[in-house]
Design a protein around this motif. Sequence first.
Motif, PDB file in Angstrom:
ATOM      1  N   ASN A   1      25.211 -13.953 -39.874  1.00 58.51           N
ATOM      2  CA  ASN A   1      24.458 -12.939 -40.610  1.00 58.51           C
ATOM      3  C   ASN A   1      22.954 -13.198 -40.550  1.00 58.51           C
ATOM      4  O   ASN A   1      22.508 -14.339 -40.547  1.00 58.51           O
ATOM      5  CB  ASN A   1      24.889 -12.920 -42.083  1.00 58.51           C
ATOM      6  CG  ASN A   1      26.333 -12.496 -42.252  1.00 58.51           C
ATOM      7  OD1 ASN A   1      26.846 -11.699 -41.485  1.00 58.51           O
ATOM      8  ND2 ASN A   1      27.002 -13.051 -43.260  1.00 58.51           N
ATOM      9  N   GLY A   2      22.186 -12.122 -40.515  1.00 60.64           N
ATOM     10  CA  GLY A   2      20.736 -12.223 -40.642  1.00 60.64           C
ATOM     11  C   GLY A   2      19.981 -12.539 -39.379  1.00 60.64           C
ATOM     12  O   GLY A   2      18.759 -12.717 -39.415  1.00 60.64           O
ATOM     13  N   LEU A   3      20.655 -12.592 -38.218  1.00 62.63           N
ATOM     14  CA  LEU A   3      19.949 -12.947 -36.983  1.00 62.63           C
ATOM     15  C   LEU A   3      18.907 -11.901 -36.618  1.00 62.63           C
ATOM     16  O   LEU A   3      17.789 -12.242 -36.208  1.00 62.63           O
ATOM     17  CB  LEU A   3      20.947 -13.126 -35.843  1.00 62.63           C
ATOM     18  CG  LEU A   3      20.325 -13.486 -34.487  1.00 62.63           C
ATOM     19  CD1 LEU A   3      19.636 -14.843 -34.539  1.00 62.63           C
ATOM     20  CD2 LEU A   3      21.399 -13.487 -33.382  1.00 62.63           C
ATOM     21  N   LYS A   4      19.241 -10.630 -36.759  1.00 61.87           N
ATOM     22  CA  LYS A   4      18.283  -9.578 -36.409  1.00 61.87           C
ATOM     23  C   LYS A   4      17.026  -9.687 -37.267  1.00 61.87           C
ATOM     24  O   LYS A   4      15.901  -9.536 -36.767  1.00 61.87           O
ATOM     25  CB  LYS A   4      18.906  -8.197 -36.579  1.00 61.87           C
ATOM     26  CG  LYS A   4      17.992  -7.050 -36.126  1.00 61.87           C
ATOM     27  CD  LYS A   4      18.690  -5.718 -36.240  1.00 61.87           C
ATOM     28  CE  LYS A   4      17.830  -4.600 -35.646  1.00 61.87           C
ATOM     29  NZ  LYS A   4      16.470  -4.533 -36.225  1.00 61.87           N
ATOM     30  N   ARG A   5      17.206  -9.961 -38.565  1.00 58.71           N
ATOM     31  CA  ARG A   5      16.036 -10.098 -39.449  1.00 58.71           C
ATOM     32  C   ARG A   5      15.160 -11.262 -38.998  1.00 58.71           C
ATOM     33  O   ARG A   5      13.924 -11.149 -38.967  1.00 58.71           O
ATOM     34  CB  ARG A   5      16.506 -10.331 -40.887  1.00 58.71           C
ATOM     35  CG  ARG A   5      15.352 -10.553 -41.881  1.00 58.71           C
ATOM     36  CD  ARG A   5      15.862 -10.984 -43.236  1.00 58.71           C
ATOM     37  NE  ARG A   5      16.656 -12.204 -43.150  1.00 58.71           N
ATOM     38  CZ  ARG A   5      16.119 -13.423 -43.036  1.00 58.71           C
ATOM     39  NH1 ARG A   5      14.811 -13.577 -42.952  1.00 58.71           N
ATOM     40  NH2 ARG A   5      16.899 -14.477 -42.988  1.00 58.71           N
ATOM     41  N   VAL A   6      15.786 -12.370 -38.635  1.00 56.61           N
ATOM     42  CA  VAL A   6      15.022 -13.543 -38.174  1.00 56.61           C
ATOM     43  C   VAL A   6      14.287 -13.211 -36.882  1.00 56.61           C
ATOM     44  O   VAL A   6      13.097 -13.542 -36.726  1.00 56.61           O
ATOM     45  CB  VAL A   6      15.958 -14.749 -37.967  1.00 56.61           C
ATOM     46  CG1 VAL A   6      15.214 -15.900 -37.300  1.00 56.61           C
ATOM     47  CG2 VAL A   6      16.536 -15.205 -39.304  1.00 56.61           C
ATOM     48  N   ASN A   7      14.952 -12.548 -35.946  1.00 55.97           N
ATOM     49  CA  ASN A   7      14.301 -12.174 -34.693  1.00 55.97           C
ATOM     50  C   ASN A   7      13.122 -11.233 -34.934  1.00 55.97           C
ATOM     51  O   ASN A   7      12.059 -11.367 -34.311  1.00 55.97           O
ATOM     52  CB  ASN A   7      15.309 -11.494 -33.754  1.00 55.97           C
ATOM     53  CG  ASN A   7      16.265 -12.479 -33.100  1.00 55.97           C
ATOM     54  OD1 ASN A   7      15.941 -13.652 -32.957  1.00 55.97           O
ATOM     55  ND2 ASN A   7      17.433 -12.000 -32.702  1.00 55.97           N
TER      56      ASN A   7
ATOM     57  N   HIS B   1      12.032 -14.272 -31.510  1.00 58.95           N
ATOM     58  CA  HIS B   1      13.310 -14.624 -30.891  1.00 58.95           C
ATOM     59  C   HIS B   1      13.454 -16.128 -30.668  1.00 58.95           C
ATOM     60  O   HIS B   1      14.584 -16.635 -30.617  1.00 58.95           O
ATOM     61  CB  HIS B   1      13.475 -13.875 -29.561  1.00 58.95           C
ATOM     62  CG  HIS B   1      13.805 -12.426 -29.750  1.00 58.95           C
ATOM     63  ND1 HIS B   1      15.095 -11.973 -29.849  1.00 58.95           N
ATOM     64  CD2 HIS B   1      12.995 -11.341 -29.890  1.00 58.95           C
ATOM     65  CE1 HIS B   1      15.084 -10.661 -30.018  1.00 58.95           C
ATOM     66  NE2 HIS B   1      13.822 -10.248 -30.038  1.00 58.95           N
ATOM     67  N   ALA B   2      12.357 -16.843 -30.513  1.00 58.94           N
ATOM     68  CA  ALA B   2      12.451 -18.296 -30.349  1.00 58.94           C
ATOM     69  C   ALA B   2      13.055 -18.932 -31.590  1.00 58.94           C
ATOM     70  O   ALA B   2      13.905 -19.833 -31.499  1.00 58.94           O
ATOM     71  CB  ALA B   2      11.075 -18.891 -30.065  1.00 58.94           C
ATOM     72  N   VAL B   3      12.655 -18.446 -32.766  1.00 65.19           N
ATOM     73  CA  VAL B   3      13.221 -18.956 -34.017  1.00 65.19           C
ATOM     74  C   VAL B   3      14.681 -18.522 -34.134  1.00 65.19           C
ATOM     75  O   VAL B   3      15.546 -19.289 -34.578  1.00 65.19           O
ATOM     76  CB  VAL B   3      12.406 -18.462 -35.225  1.00 65.19           C
ATOM     77  CG1 VAL B   3      13.041 -18.928 -36.539  1.00 65.19           C
ATOM     78  CG2 VAL B   3      10.970 -18.973 -35.140  1.00 65.19           C
ATOM     79  N   GLY B   4      14.959 -17.277 -33.717  1.00 66.36           N
ATOM     80  CA  GLY B   4      16.346 -16.806 -33.719  1.00 66.36           C
ATOM     81  C   GLY B   4      17.228 -17.650 -32.824  1.00 66.36           C
ATOM     82  O   GLY B   4      18.369 -17.971 -33.185  1.00 66.36           O
ATOM     83  N   ASP B   5      16.702 -18.036 -31.679  1.00 72.82           N
ATOM     84  CA  ASP B   5      17.469 -18.899 -30.778  1.00 72.82           C
ATOM     85  C   ASP B   5      17.746 -20.251 -31.418  1.00 72.82           C
ATOM     86  O   ASP B   5      18.837 -20.817 -31.261  1.00 72.82           O
ATOM     87  CB  ASP B   5      16.722 -19.106 -29.463  1.00 72.82           C
ATOM     88  CG  ASP B   5      16.774 -17.881 -28.562  1.00 72.82           C
ATOM     89  OD1 ASP B   5      17.556 -16.948 -28.871  1.00 72.82           O
ATOM     90  OD2 ASP B   5      16.044 -17.852 -27.554  1.00 72.82           O
ATOM     91  N   ARG B   6      16.772 -20.785 -32.149  1.00 70.82           N
ATOM     92  CA  ARG B   6      16.986 -22.068 -32.831  1.00 70.82           C
ATOM     93  C   ARG B   6      18.071 -21.948 -33.893  1.00 70.82           C
ATOM     94  O   ARG B   6      18.875 -22.863 -34.090  1.00 70.82           O
ATOM     95  CB  ARG B   6      15.685 -22.579 -33.446  1.00 70.82           C
ATOM     96  CG  ARG B   6      14.719 -23.151 -32.418  1.00 70.82           C
ATOM     97  CD  ARG B   6      13.707 -24.069 -33.051  1.00 70.82           C
ATOM     98  NE  ARG B   6      12.827 -23.382 -33.995  1.00 70.82           N
ATOM     99  CZ  ARG B   6      11.718 -22.752 -33.664  1.00 70.82           C
ATOM    100  NH1 ARG B   6      11.354 -22.698 -32.378  1.00 70.82           N
ATOM    101  NH2 ARG B   6      10.977 -22.161 -34.574  1.00 70.82           N
TER     102      ARG B   6
END
Length: 381
Positions: A230-236, A241-246
Amino acid sequence: MGEDRRLVAVVALAQGMAAAHTPRESWRAAALGACRALAGSFAALSVWERDLGRLRVLVNVGDRAADEDEFPEAEAYPVHQFPEITEFLHERWASGGEPNAWVETAHGLAAGRPGYCHQRVAALRRRGRGSCVVAPIVLHGRAWGELYVARSAGTPVFDRADADFATVLAAVVAAGLAQTERLEEARRLAFTDALTGLANRRAVDVRLEEAVERHRAEGVVVSLVVCDLNGLKRVNDTCGHAVGDRLLERFGSVLSLCGAMLPGALAARLGGDEFCLLAVGPAADDVVKVADDLCRRAGELELGEGVACGVASTEDPIGPVRSARRLFRLADAAQYRAKAVRAARPVVAGRQGPDDPVVRLADEPPGERPAAERRRFRGRP
């Protein structure tokens, strides 16, 4: 052995290694091919483990002694016990020429440069062998290990020509090992998610098909945990996207940690923000317990918003599981249900009451599902 026969033997060895599908098959093909080519009664392939300073036996073939397993788990020899091996492993030959094979007998050196080795001679006598030829293996320009072929006591002793031929065979084995390494790397890339290092969708498809076949044939329990981060789109969108990848990598580590609690479980990233665990053997309750722990740990990840987690197991009342596709659909439907109701714990197919909405959703014909639900099942199992 005539030149034509030796050429045939070399070709047979190379073909045997080329036909191998796994490293073990490749090792066995190398040892068997060399044993036949040199008219031996026994052969072994060993690798130098540089970090441990030992020569570890990978495979034994032919007339094995009582203490020689085909694929030994712990047969290894400290290299300091073998002066001639130490010379080779430290690559004293690298300044010129290639390392050549040598022959030893139950009475000592027969042909070749290295001298008397008490350990090898004692081993020949103890195992009823009269002679052996030892051929160093060089891979990628470095000492890799050795090919060892022996003959029984009372049979003709290896000679200089045999040692020269063993040197050629060792070079063929090295080429085969290099090919095996390349194939293994290709397989690893084909079945591994590049970002997280977990298995990928292709690996899950193959393993799940095999697992369901075992379930149908043997009744083994097969369980699948599917989860959506959950929440990956918000993080990206907010952090990049680098933070999302982490975040994906960190959740992958959590999934791997939890999967380790289930012997032999496969942890995988299906794609995007979807992951899964495939367990073959453990009881359904054990899998649900691990899934519960996974949800708890995922909820503690910084920036993330936990996971929606669904579980389907052949041990639960979900009806007959005759295909991998049905088990995947059940786990996916359970995950969809968990996301819809914002469940903090796993939703388990078959445990939602007599008219389980998860099982009903998974088994409904595609034309009868709402569009949003239909999108959940449009991919391959």
